[in-house]
Design an enzyme around this catalytic site. Structure first.
Site, PDB file in Angstrom:
ATOM      1  N   ARG A 146      61.880  -1.741 -14.348  1.00 21.37           N
ATOM      2  CA  ARG A 146      62.443  -1.872 -15.721  1.00 21.37           C
ATOM      3  C   ARG A 146      61.454  -1.272 -16.712  1.00 21.37           C
ATOM      4  O   ARG A 146      60.433  -1.879 -17.071  1.00 21.37           O
ATOM      5  CB  ARG A 146      62.694  -3.329 -16.062  1.00 21.37           C
ATOM      6  CG  ARG A 146      63.192  -3.550 -17.468  1.00 21.37           C
ATOM      7  CD  ARG A 146      64.566  -3.013 -17.713  1.00 21.37           C
ATOM      8  NE  ARG A 146      65.570  -3.743 -16.935  1.00 21.37           N
ATOM      9  CZ  ARG A 146      66.845  -3.382 -16.877  1.00 21.37           C
ATOM     10  NH1 ARG A 146      67.253  -2.315 -17.521  1.00 21.37           N
ATOM     11  NH2 ARG A 146      67.715  -4.088 -16.153  1.00 21.37           N
ATOM     12  N   ARG A 173      66.886   5.577  -7.784  1.00 19.60           N
ATOM     13  CA  ARG A 173      65.820   4.878  -8.535  1.00 19.60           C
ATOM     14  C   ARG A 173      65.365   3.605  -7.830  1.00 19.60           C
ATOM     15  O   ARG A 173      64.433   2.947  -8.251  1.00 19.60           O
ATOM     16  CB  ARG A 173      66.299   4.557  -9.961  1.00 19.60           C
ATOM     17  CG  ARG A 173      67.464   3.599 -10.016  1.00 19.60           C
ATOM     18  CD  ARG A 173      67.838   3.237 -11.445  1.00 19.60           C
ATOM     19  NE  ARG A 173      68.913   2.230 -11.452  1.00 19.60           N
ATOM     20  CZ  ARG A 173      69.195   1.453 -12.491  1.00 19.60           C
ATOM     21  NH1 ARG A 173      68.505   1.586 -13.621  1.00 19.60           N
ATOM     22  NH2 ARG A 173      70.158   0.550 -12.429  1.00 19.60           N
ATOM     23  N   HIS A 231      66.113   8.287 -17.794  1.00 21.71           N
ATOM     24  CA  HIS A 231      66.479   7.136 -18.634  1.00 21.71           C
ATOM     25  C   HIS A 231      65.224   6.525 -19.298  1.00 21.71           C
ATOM     26  O   HIS A 231      64.822   5.409 -18.979  1.00 21.71           O
ATOM     27  CB  HIS A 231      67.146   6.122 -17.697  1.00 21.71           C
ATOM     28  CG  HIS A 231      67.821   4.956 -18.332  1.00 21.71           C
ATOM     29  ND1 HIS A 231      67.198   4.064 -19.157  1.00 21.71           N
ATOM     30  CD2 HIS A 231      69.106   4.504 -18.223  1.00 21.71           C
ATOM     31  CE1 HIS A 231      68.044   3.115 -19.536  1.00 21.71           C
ATOM     32  NE2 HIS A 231      69.209   3.356 -18.997  1.00 21.71           N
ATOM     33  N   ASP A 284      74.565   1.274 -27.740  1.00 23.82           N
ATOM     34  CA  ASP A 284      74.708   1.899 -26.418  1.00 23.82           C
ATOM     35  C   ASP A 284      75.653   3.081 -26.597  1.00 23.82           C
ATOM     36  O   ASP A 284      76.868   2.927 -26.591  1.00 23.82           O
ATOM     37  CB  ASP A 284      75.284   0.880 -25.420  1.00 23.82           C
ATOM     38  CG  ASP A 284      75.100   1.322 -23.981  1.00 23.82           C
ATOM     39  OD1 ASP A 284      75.299   0.486 -23.086  1.00 23.82           O
ATOM     40  OD2 ASP A 284      74.738   2.508 -23.770  1.00 23.82           O
ATOM     41  N   GLU A 286      67.666   8.907 -23.722  1.00 26.37           N
ATOM     42  CA  GLU A 286      67.852   9.340 -22.337  1.00 26.37           C
ATOM     43  C   GLU A 286      68.385  10.782 -22.272  1.00 26.37           C
ATOM     44  O   GLU A 286      69.441  11.077 -22.843  1.00 26.37           O
ATOM     45  CB  GLU A 286      68.804   8.383 -21.644  1.00 26.37           C
ATOM     46  CG  GLU A 286      68.337   6.924 -21.727  1.00 26.37           C
ATOM     47  CD  GLU A 286      69.429   5.928 -21.436  1.00 26.37           C
ATOM     48  OE1 GLU A 286      70.312   6.236 -20.597  1.00 26.37           O
ATOM     49  OE2 GLU A 286      69.418   4.843 -22.053  1.00 26.37           O
TER      50      GLU A 286
HETATM   51  O1  TA6 Z   1      71.663   3.853 -20.600  1.00 22.86           O
HETATM   52  C1  TA6 Z   1      72.235   2.700 -21.154  1.00 22.86           C
HETATM   53  C2  TA6 Z   1      72.796   1.858 -20.023  1.00 22.86           C
HETATM   54  O2  TA6 Z   1      73.817   2.545 -19.330  1.00 22.86           O
HETATM   55  C3  TA6 Z   1      73.272   0.533 -20.609  1.00 22.86           C
HETATM   56  O3  TA6 Z   1      74.685   0.425 -20.590  1.00 22.86           O
HETATM   57  C4  TA6 Z   1      72.574  -0.506 -19.728  1.00 22.86           C
HETATM   58  O4  TA6 Z   1      73.355  -0.810 -18.602  1.00 22.86           O
HETATM   59  C5  TA6 Z   1      71.306   0.258 -19.381  1.00 22.86           C
HETATM   60  O5  TA6 Z   1      71.771   1.561 -19.068  1.00 22.86           O
HETATM   61  C6  TA6 Z   1      70.423  -0.366 -18.316  1.00 22.86           C
HETATM   62  O6  TA6 Z   1      71.048  -0.318 -17.091  1.00 22.86           O
HETATM   63  P1  TA6 Z   1      70.285  -1.027 -15.847  1.00 22.86           P
HETATM   64  O7  TA6 Z   1      71.176  -0.822 -14.679  1.00 22.86           O
HETATM   65  O8  TA6 Z   1      68.952  -0.334 -15.707  1.00 22.86           O
HETATM   66  O9  TA6 Z   1      70.098  -2.474 -16.257  1.00 22.86           O
END
Ligand code: TA6
Length: 300
Positions: free
Chosen positions: A76, A102, A171, A215, A274
């Site tokens: 994370r 990932r 991301h 988002d 991202e």
């Molecule tokens: O990039 C934004 C997103 O798609 C959000 O909708 C949220 O789900 C975020 O990614 C994080 O996703 P994750 O699967 O890493 O918790």
């Protein structure tokens, strides 16, 4: 990878005084960079850059203090690599969000110097497990250059015998002192899909400010962006190459609590910008073709 495996990589790839391979969080293998111009870290898990700190600047990437570091889970923070789909898999909601690269261990391919810059290349490829989720053959390389600037390239190669179409995202989580006063410049008049409003199509007016969960998938944009962090008295420039969509995300209070590897209050400490090719801008590759998307980060 066990400690013997890490020691073998350290022996084979280490650059004395500049770059070493060592055990990171939860014993996962990582490359640690420390030169006159920058420091940084990149885990073999997910081919995942988790730190970049140019000389004379603070840490640029956010890493959750509650992140897990284990097989099957994404770290994370830092710059997760999303491939071959973004978000939920359209035809299989049970599939892992943001694809499957990932959450798996990659291989260290190269560790080189270019002046005081350190180049780290990690690779992964299709296997029986990935083909069960996505019936195509590919090779992926993530090439990071840690210097006064951070450059990260994602190179996708179609190693199969039929064409495929994929989505991709770098991301990136950028560290800010206070997301409630930070803002992003460079998307004025750009159309976006608002994921907090049933993917409604909207148009950006001026800078992107953060007043609630945000988002958004900005479409048909190749713009460089400026992230202003007034509380931290810093700005971060995010440039990109071969990317036609940009996602901007902050989970805000409720989502942050719901994400156990984030935790209450952590939402204030980062903004995600991202570099992506998603939705209508997914990329089609014929057999043996390659595609390279890059993000370039500067901090002042
Ligand atoms: O990039 C934004 C997103 O798609 C959000 O909708 C949220 O789900 C975020 O990614 C994080 O996703 P994750 O699967 O890493 O918790």
């Amino acid at each position: 990878m066990d400690s013997q495996g890490i020691a073998a990589l350290a022996q084979r790839f280490g650059i004395p005084g500049k770059a070493r391979v060592t055990a990171g969080n939860y014993g996962l293998a990582k490359v640690v960079i420390s030169t006159a111009v920058a420091s940084g870290e990149m885990y073999l898990h997910g081919g995942h850059v988790t730190s970049w700190k140019p000389k004379d600047a603070g840490e640029v990437l956010y890493l959750s203090p509650n992140s897990l570091f284990e097989d099957g889970r994404a770290i994370r923070g830092g710059i997760p690599v999303c491939f071959p789909w973004f978000g939920d898999k359209v035809d299989d909601p049970a599939a892992p969000a943001h694809g499957f690269v990932r959450t798996k261990e990659w291989q260290l391919e190269a560790l080189d110097m270019d002046g005081e810059r350190v180049l780290v290349s990690m690779v992964t490829q299709s296997d029986d497990n990935t083909r069960k989720l996505w019936p195509h053959d590919f090779r992926l390389a993530c090439r990071a250059t840690f210097g006064e600037v951070l450059r990260l390239e994602l190179i996708v190669t179609n190693t199969g015998s039929s064409a495929f179409t994929f989505e991709e995202a770098l991301h990136a989580y950028f560290a800010v002192t206070d997301a409630t006063v930070a803002f992003v410049r460079g998307l004025d008049a750009t159309h976006y899909l608002d994921k907090t409003d049933k993917f409604a199509t909207k148009t950006q007016t001026g800078d992107v400010h953060f007043l609630a969960e945000t988002d958004r998938v900005y479409l048909d944009t190749t713009s460089a962006l400026e992230l202003f962090d007034p509380a931290g008295k810093r700005s971060i420039t995010v440039e990109k190459q071969n990317s036609h969509t940009t996602v901007v995300w902050n989970p805000w209070t409720e989502k942050s609590v719901a994400l156990k590897d984030l935790g209450a209050g952590q939402w204030k400490n980062f903004l995600c910008i991202e570099t992506t090719n998603v939705g209508p801008y997914a990329v089609r590759l014929e057999p043996e073709q390659s595609h390279t998307m890059a993000v370039i980060v500067l901090a002042s």
